[in-house]
Design a protein around this motif. Sequence first.
Motif, PDB file in Angstrom:
ATOM      1  N   ILE A 175       0.404  -0.736  -0.155  1.00 54.24           N
ATOM      2  CA  ILE A 175       0.067  -0.261   0.272  1.00 54.24           C
ATOM      3  C   ILE A 175       1.226   1.184  -0.231  1.00 54.24           C
ATOM      4  N   PRO A 176       1.147   2.284  -1.553  1.00 56.30           N
ATOM      5  CA  PRO A 176       2.044   2.872  -0.800  1.00 56.30           C
ATOM      6  C   PRO A 176       1.717   3.891  -0.378  1.00 56.30           C
ATOM      7  N   ASP A 177       3.204   4.832   0.810  1.00 58.95           N
ATOM      8  CA  ASP A 177       2.580   5.160   1.831  1.00 58.95           C
ATOM      9  C   ASP A 177       2.507   4.970   3.430  1.00 58.95           C
ATOM     10  N   LYS A 178       2.325   3.554   2.914  1.00 64.08           N
ATOM     11  CA  LYS A 178       1.419   3.394   4.775  1.00 64.08           C
ATOM     12  C   LYS A 178       2.410   3.236   5.652  1.00 64.08           C
TER      13      LYS A 178
ATOM     14  N   ASP B  27      -9.326   1.410   8.004  1.00 69.40           N
ATOM     15  CA  ASP B  27      -8.128   1.278   7.619  1.00 69.40           C
ATOM     16  C   ASP B  27      -8.750  -0.050   6.974  1.00 69.40           C
ATOM     17  N   LYS B  28      -8.007  -1.830   7.188  1.00 70.47           N
ATOM     18  CA  LYS B  28      -7.908  -2.374   7.071  1.00 70.47           C
ATOM     19  C   LYS B  28      -8.953  -3.305   5.817  1.00 70.47           C
TER      20      LYS B  28
ATOM     21  N   VAL C 184      -8.949  -1.633  -4.465  1.00 72.60           N
ATOM     22  CA  VAL C 184      -8.676  -1.860  -2.774  1.00 72.60           C
ATOM     23  C   VAL C 184      -7.392  -0.969  -2.685  1.00 72.60           C
ATOM     24  N   VAL C 185      -6.443  -1.544  -3.208  1.00 69.44           N
ATOM     25  CA  VAL C 185      -4.619  -0.582  -2.634  1.00 69.44           C
ATOM     26  C   VAL C 185      -5.473   0.944  -2.420  1.00 69.44           C
ATOM     27  N   ASP C 186      -5.906   1.235  -4.139  1.00 68.77           N
ATOM     28  CA  ASP C 186      -6.541   3.232  -3.856  1.00 68.77           C
ATOM     29  C   ASP C 186      -7.416   3.617  -2.473  1.00 68.77           C
ATOM     30  N   GLY C 187      -8.496   2.540  -2.635  1.00 63.76           N
ATOM     31  CA  GLY C 187      -9.350   2.521  -1.578  1.00 63.76           C
ATOM     32  C   GLY C 187      -8.594   2.313  -0.055  1.00 63.76           C
TER      33      GLY C 187
END
Length: 287
Positions: free
Chosen positions: A43-46, A229-230, A255-258
Amino acid sequence: MSETATHVASGKVREIYALDDERLLLVTSDRISTFDVVLPTEIPDKGRVLTGLSAFWFAQTQSIVPNHLLALRADGRSTECRRLEMLPIECVVRGYLAGSGWKDYVASGEVCGHRLPAGLVESDRLPEPIFTPATKAQTGHDENIDRAAAIALVGESRYDEAERVTLDLYRYISERAAARGIILADTKLEFGVDETGKLVLADEAFTPDSSRFWPADEYKPGGPQPSFDKQFVRDYCESLGWGKTYPGPELPAQVVDGTRARYVEAFERLTEIPFDEYLADPEIVLG
Ligand SMILES: Nc1ncnc2c1ncn2[C@@H]1O[C@H](COP(=O)(O)OP(=O)(O)OP(=O)(O)O)[C@@H](O)[C@H]1O
Ligand SMILES: [Mg+2]
């Protein structure tokens, strides 16, 4: 990295490096785990959300307890911290009945030796927050333990101190989260001891990975709550009928974007700092 760093360990989410005898570098990746399985999709930036939130709370709670944070690097995901002797227990506090706390209550009417009122339902708010320590399992799941078992591991005065500080921190953060529409149902803290014997808050603190955050406007006791979040990830994984063992499924783009959007929203709601400003200058969270 501008100075030599020796890789010492990999967690599910973090890479740990030693900078010298006194300092560690914790680098938080974008890996995401669900049902204890790390998924193949990131997940980018998580990792930046987790790092920024922890640093924000460390700065906000300095007057309650000292913490391990020394510096936040410009990448927004690397933390230089004091290298501590970690207590061999996880300091968990619960304000609501969920997860293993709910399971233990159903089985025995107690959680970690705290006898609770009869007739509570899943996700109910507890009359008072309770301290429910757990062992740090090297493999597998952490195990909830009672006061006597925890005292056997850390000693009575350290136990009492960790309990008091954990409850103080929970009261402070849960009030702030509630004011922003987020219920902090429970959270896990890790403490270490410094060379002078002082208790120091370490690891990550009050992040979505170490806490159950629930959207307050959807709170409905009597069953499990959606995770702030998840939830998209969990719902998607459940929809595949996946057996919750390795390997986990790849996540589709929506799903990644959301999920990324929910992590960023948690950061912005809790800190009241736009995430773009954090990316431009991580030290903004230090106030
Ligand atoms: N200031 C510190 N000094 C020494 N160790 C620390 C400090 N802060 C955190 N740690 C340790 O660093 C590790 C953090 O790594 P990470 O969270 O990725 O792994 P983990 O919690 O062991 O496992 P996982 O998260 O995969 O279940 C933990 O073992 C934690 O106890
Ligand atoms: Mg951890």
